[in-house]
Write an enzyme that holds these catalytic residues in place. Structure first.
Site, PDB file in Angstrom:
ATOM      1  N   HIS A 129       0.826  -1.216   0.000  1.00  0.00           N
ATOM      2  CA  HIS A 129       0.000   0.000   0.000  1.00  0.00           C
ATOM      3  C   HIS A 129       0.852   1.254   0.000  1.00  0.00           C
ATOM      4  CE1 HIS A 129      -3.406  -2.609   1.886  1.00  0.00           C
ATOM      5  NE2 HIS A 129      -3.210  -2.860   0.599  1.00  0.00           N
ATOM      6  N   SER A 167      -6.438  -7.478  10.090  1.00  0.00           N
ATOM      7  CA  SER A 167      -7.822  -7.992  10.152  1.00  0.00           C
ATOM      8  C   SER A 167      -8.135  -8.807   8.903  1.00  0.00           C
ATOM      9  CB  SER A 167      -8.808  -6.815  10.250  1.00  0.00           C
ATOM     10  OG  SER A 167      -8.665  -5.974   9.111  1.00  0.00           O
ATOM     11  N   ASN A 195      -2.871 -12.293  16.030  1.00  0.00           N
ATOM     12  CA  ASN A 195      -3.748 -11.129  15.962  1.00  0.00           C
ATOM     13  C   ASN A 195      -4.660 -11.085  17.185  1.00  0.00           C
ATOM     14  OD1 ASN A 195      -4.327  -8.875  14.076  1.00  0.00           O
ATOM     15  ND2 ASN A 195      -6.431  -9.645  14.293  1.00  0.00           N
ATOM     16  N   CYS A 245       7.668  18.203 -13.890  1.00  0.00           N
ATOM     17  CA  CYS A 245       6.750  18.194 -15.040  1.00  0.00           C
ATOM     18  C   CYS A 245       5.424  18.891 -14.762  1.00  0.00           C
ATOM     19  CB  CYS A 245       6.478  16.741 -15.455  1.00  0.00           C
ATOM     20  SG  CYS A 245       5.375  15.889 -14.312  1.00  0.00           S
TER      21      CYS A 245
HETATM   22  N1  APR Z   1      -1.438  -7.116  19.124  1.00  0.00           N
HETATM   23  C1  APR Z   1      -2.195  -7.967  18.385  1.00  0.00           C
HETATM   24  N2  APR Z   1      -3.115  -7.552  17.482  1.00  0.00           N
HETATM   25  C2  APR Z   1      -3.287  -6.221  17.342  1.00  0.00           C
HETATM   26  C3  APR Z   1      -2.552  -5.271  18.073  1.00  0.00           C
HETATM   27  C4  APR Z   1      -1.586  -5.772  18.990  1.00  0.00           C
HETATM   28  N3  APR Z   1      -0.819  -4.946  19.718  1.00  0.00           N
HETATM   29  N4  APR Z   1      -2.971  -4.023  17.697  1.00  0.00           N
HETATM   30  C5  APR Z   1      -3.936  -4.195  16.781  1.00  0.00           C
HETATM   31  N5  APR Z   1      -4.127  -5.507  16.555  1.00  0.00           N
HETATM   32  C6  APR Z   1      -5.027  -6.126  15.576  1.00  0.00           C
HETATM   33  C7  APR Z   1      -6.433  -5.578  15.580  1.00  0.00           C
HETATM   34  O1  APR Z   1      -7.254  -6.320  16.451  1.00  0.00           O
HETATM   35  C8  APR Z   1      -6.846  -5.754  14.122  1.00  0.00           C
HETATM   36  O2  APR Z   1      -7.523  -6.984  13.912  1.00  0.00           O
HETATM   37  O3  APR Z   1      -4.493  -5.800  14.307  1.00  0.00           O
HETATM   38  C9  APR Z   1      -5.536  -5.772  13.341  1.00  0.00           C
HETATM   39  C10 APR Z   1      -5.351  -4.548  12.472  1.00  0.00           C
HETATM   40  O4  APR Z   1      -6.351  -4.582  11.482  1.00  0.00           O
HETATM   41  P1  APR Z   1      -6.696  -3.257  10.669  1.00  0.00           P
HETATM   42  O5  APR Z   1      -6.832  -2.106  11.602  1.00  0.00           O
HETATM   43  O6  APR Z   1      -7.832  -3.599   9.764  1.00  0.00           O
HETATM   44  O7  APR Z   1      -5.384  -2.981   9.800  1.00  0.00           O
HETATM   45  P2  APR Z   1      -4.946  -3.729   8.470  1.00  0.00           P
HETATM   46  O8  APR Z   1      -5.396  -5.162   8.477  1.00  0.00           O
HETATM   47  O9  APR Z   1      -3.505  -3.473   8.317  1.00  0.00           O
HETATM   48  O10 APR Z   1      -5.773  -2.919   7.341  1.00  0.00           O
HETATM   49  C11 APR Z   1      -5.478  -3.231   5.997  1.00  0.00           C
HETATM   50  O11 APR Z   1      -6.872  -1.385   5.293  1.00  0.00           O
HETATM   51  O12 APR Z   1      -7.533   0.840   5.477  1.00  0.00           O
HETATM   52  C12 APR Z   1      -6.744  -0.046   4.773  1.00  0.00           C
HETATM   53  O13 APR Z   1      -4.819   0.540   3.590  1.00  0.00           O
HETATM   54  C13 APR Z   1      -5.294   0.339   4.880  1.00  0.00           C
HETATM   55  O14 APR Z   1      -3.353  -1.107   4.943  1.00  0.00           O
HETATM   56  C14 APR Z   1      -4.641  -0.880   5.506  1.00  0.00           C
HETATM   57  C15 APR Z   1      -5.606  -1.992   5.152  1.00  0.00           C
END
Ligand code: APR
Length: 256
Positions: free
Chosen positions: A128, A203, A227, A164
């Site tokens: 991303h 997630s 997670n 550009c």
């Molecule tokens: N330990 C374990 N799990 C954690 C912790 C932690 N300290 N902190 C957060 N999490 C988990 C949350 O419970 C969640 O399920 O990490 C996950 C993060 O999920 P998202 O917030 O959805 O982030 P991500 O999966 O990276 O999102 C993907 O969505 O908005 C777009 O481009 C953006 O790259 C991003 C993409």
């Protein structure tokens, strides 16, 4: 009376066994690995990222007011996380790569914290993009955020390319914007060649990134998910560690 095994210890032992048996491990990270650095994730309750509706790429291209708003938001968010530093999860993955256990890290994150933890650019595959610099959408010239911010705060006008005159955007991929094809191909190759695919802090709801763990699994890899919350792929995983990333990964790194 037998003592019930500690689930954390059992999970750690399983993951260590998988790593010991692995010849080609791939890392896959989401925003969850950076929350300990103070960078909030996207879908945990109260995330500041979700307070504003994302500006779709098409609107950014056609509407100068949308570009002004996008840059205003960008600098506001940058100020909130300016002091973010890599933490235990980043350090653990960096040591797995440095130790030859992990080939590279596929990341959805744009925070540059994997590079800040010591991973070389060729050891991080950013699906991303990266929010620590900007590029021209026409000629791809790199532009530094500090220069852009000075001009933006003086004029209120969104930046244009110094070479550009094209539209300049943070080097992140917005909804509606094409994914970087070379990076996607590299991530796909790494996923299909891996025998152990380690998902950390995602997630797993945003595609095509979220399809990589399943592709790895279907191609013979073991799938491990670390997670805090359940994910749609938990049912496919060989191991799910529903816990805090920091303690899990730092323990793994300390035992290897
Ligand atoms: N330990 C374990 N799990 C954690 C912790 C932690 N300290 N902190 C957060 N999490 C988990 C949350 O419970 C969640 O399920 O990490 C996950 C993060 O999920 P998202 O917030 O959805 O982030 P991500 O999966 O990276 O999102 C993907 O969505 O908005 C777009 O481009 C953006 O790259 C991003 C993409």
């Amino acid at each position: 009376m037998s003592v019930m095994p500690d689930p954390f210890e059992t999970s750690i032992a399983s993951l260590l066994r998988f790593i010991g048996e692995s010849r080609r491990m791939a890392g896959f990270t989401g925003a969850g690995i950076s929350t300990e650095s103070g960078v909030p994730d996207f879908r945990s309750p109260g995330s500041p990222w979700m307070q504003n509706k994302p500006i779709p790429f098409g609107l950014f291209l056609e509407n100068p007011a949308a570009r002004r708003e996008a840059w205003r938001r960008k600098f506001t968010m940058d100020d909130l996380y300016r002091d973010a530093r890599p933490t235990r999860g980043h350090a653990a993955l960096a040591s797995l790569v440095a130790g030859g256990r992990m080939t590279a890290v596929i990341t959805q994150n744009i925070d540059n914290l994997h590079q800040a933890s010591g991973l070389r650019d060729d050891e991080v595959i950013e699906l991303h993009g990266n929010g620590s610099y900007a590029t021209c959408l026409s000629c791809d010239r790199r532009h530094e955020l500090a220069d852009i911010r000075l001009a933006f705060e003086a004029s209120g006008e969104p930046p244009v390319c110094k070479s550009c005159g094209g539209i300049v955007k943070s080097a992140t991929i917005s909804f509606g914007q094409a994914m970087p094809q070379a990076k996607l191909r590299a991530a796909l190759t790494l996923s299909l060649e891996s025998d152990l695919f380690l998902v950390i802090g995602s997630s797993l709801v945003v595609h095509p990134a979220a399809s990589l763990p399943s592709l790895a699994k279907e191609n013979g890899a073991r799938l491990v998910i670390v997670n805090r919350e359940p994910t749609p792929l938990d049912g496919q995983a060989d191991l799910v560690i529903a816990g805090e990333i920091g303690p899990v990964l730092s323990r793994i790194a300390s035992e290897l």
